[in-house]
Design an enzyme around this catalytic site. Structure first.
Site, PDB file in Angstrom:
ATOM      1  N   HIS A 190       1.093 -10.318 -37.234  1.00  0.00           N
ATOM      2  CA  HIS A 190       0.073  -9.129 -37.685  1.00  0.00           C
ATOM      3  C   HIS A 190       0.649  -8.748 -38.839  1.00  0.00           C
ATOM      4  O   HIS A 190      -0.162  -8.225 -39.800  1.00  0.00           O
ATOM      5  CB  HIS A 190      -0.086  -7.948 -36.642  1.00  0.00           C
ATOM      6  CG  HIS A 190      -1.084  -7.355 -36.992  1.00  0.00           C
ATOM      7  ND1 HIS A 190      -2.288  -7.607 -37.020  1.00  0.00           N
ATOM      8  CD2 HIS A 190      -1.303  -5.903 -37.484  1.00  0.00           C
ATOM      9  CE1 HIS A 190      -3.265  -6.638 -37.208  1.00  0.00           C
ATOM     10  NE2 HIS A 190      -2.665  -5.624 -37.614  1.00  0.00           N
ATOM     11  N   ASP A 201      -0.735 -13.700 -34.122  1.00  0.00           N
ATOM     12  CA  ASP A 201      -0.886 -12.099 -33.998  1.00  0.00           C
ATOM     13  C   ASP A 201      -1.109 -11.657 -32.747  1.00  0.00           C
ATOM     14  O   ASP A 201      -2.025 -11.997 -31.916  1.00  0.00           O
ATOM     15  CB  ASP A 201      -2.229 -11.824 -34.938  1.00  0.00           C
ATOM     16  CG  ASP A 201      -2.529 -10.375 -35.229  1.00  0.00           C
ATOM     17  OD1 ASP A 201      -1.877  -9.636 -34.559  1.00  0.00           O
ATOM     18  OD2 ASP A 201      -3.117 -10.386 -36.474  1.00  0.00           O
ATOM     19  N   SER A 205      -5.526  -4.903 -41.789  1.00  0.00           N
ATOM     20  CA  SER A 205      -5.754  -4.557 -40.314  1.00  0.00           C
ATOM     21  C   SER A 205      -6.949  -3.513 -40.212  1.00  0.00           C
ATOM     22  O   SER A 205      -8.266  -3.701 -40.468  1.00  0.00           O
ATOM     23  CB  SER A 205      -4.606  -3.961 -39.939  1.00  0.00           C
ATOM     24  OG  SER A 205      -4.422  -3.691 -38.459  1.00  0.00           O
TER      25      SER A 205
END
Length: 221
Positions: free
Chosen positions: A203, A172, A122
């Site tokens: 995610h 996501d 991320s």
């Protein structure tokens, strides 16, 4: 704490609290062996990805910094203006700081600076992608888990000889599929060898990501 493990609690090596774990066991006797640069997601710490690093490359050296930007008390590697909207001035400055940190750490811990593989999730994946696009040669390769395009360079770097694994979730809610596809295209246009791993997930990362990334790591690096 074992003799091959360092835990830095002060603001050292260009301002990053971090962990360094030297290569151990039979891996330490293999030449050359990579150092994994572990870059956590928003709200993470230098501890978060150590187990992931061990799963990807058991016994490998690991360098894990804590992002030194705070957002509502959560650690990040660079500022953002809103969800998915990055503060580009801060991104470029922090990317330079992280690059300097990796080089300083290589001198301090005596690992090969030309054999560093980023493993980012991320926010950590985004700054790793920023390093690839702005500081070619610092990373030999990268495993980018749920990344976005950090910025679009005016001139693409030469990433020939650089291998990148990108793992993305088709569902996501944070990273649109088009963002990941654009990043893959940018890296390929710069000459990187990119393997895209698409999952029917969101995610969060799971065992499918780990298995695919480990297989890619063994095969390519």
């Amino acid at each position: 704490m074992s003799t091959n493990e360092k835990n830095i609690t002060g603001q050292e090596l260009v301002g990053y609290v971090h962990r360094f774990i030297a290569a151990s066991g039979s891996v330490a006797d293999q030449q050359p062996t990579p150092t994994l640069l572990l870059l956590h997601g928003t709200g993470g710490t230098e501890e978060d990805l150590l187990s992931l690093g061990n799963m990807l490359f058991p016994g490998a050296a690991m360098l894990s910094p804590r992002g030194n930007v705070l957002e509502d008390g959560m650690s990040r590697f660079f500022r953002r203006l809103a969800e998915g909207v990055f503060d580009l001035d801060d991104l470029h400055r922090r990317t330079g700081e992280l690059t300097a940190f990796v080089r300083a750490a290589a001198e301090t811990y005596h690992f090969d600076p030309s054999n560093v593989i980023a493993v980012g999730y991320s926010n950590g994946a985004n700054i790793a992608a920023s390093m690839l696009l702005s500081s070619p040669g610092v990373l030999r390769g990268a495993i980018l888990l749920r990344p976005m395009v950090p910025f679009i360079p005016d001139q693409l770097p030469d990433l020939s000889g650089t291998s990148v694994f990108v793992s993305a979730g088709r569902m996501d809610p944070i990273v649109p599929q088009a963002q990941t596809e654009q990043l893959i295209q940018l890296l390929q246009q710069a000459g990187a060898s990119v393997h895209a791993n698409w999952l029917n997930g969101g995610h969060g990362i799971g065992l499918e990501d780990v298995r695919a990334a480990r297989s890619w790591l063994v095969t390519n690096l």
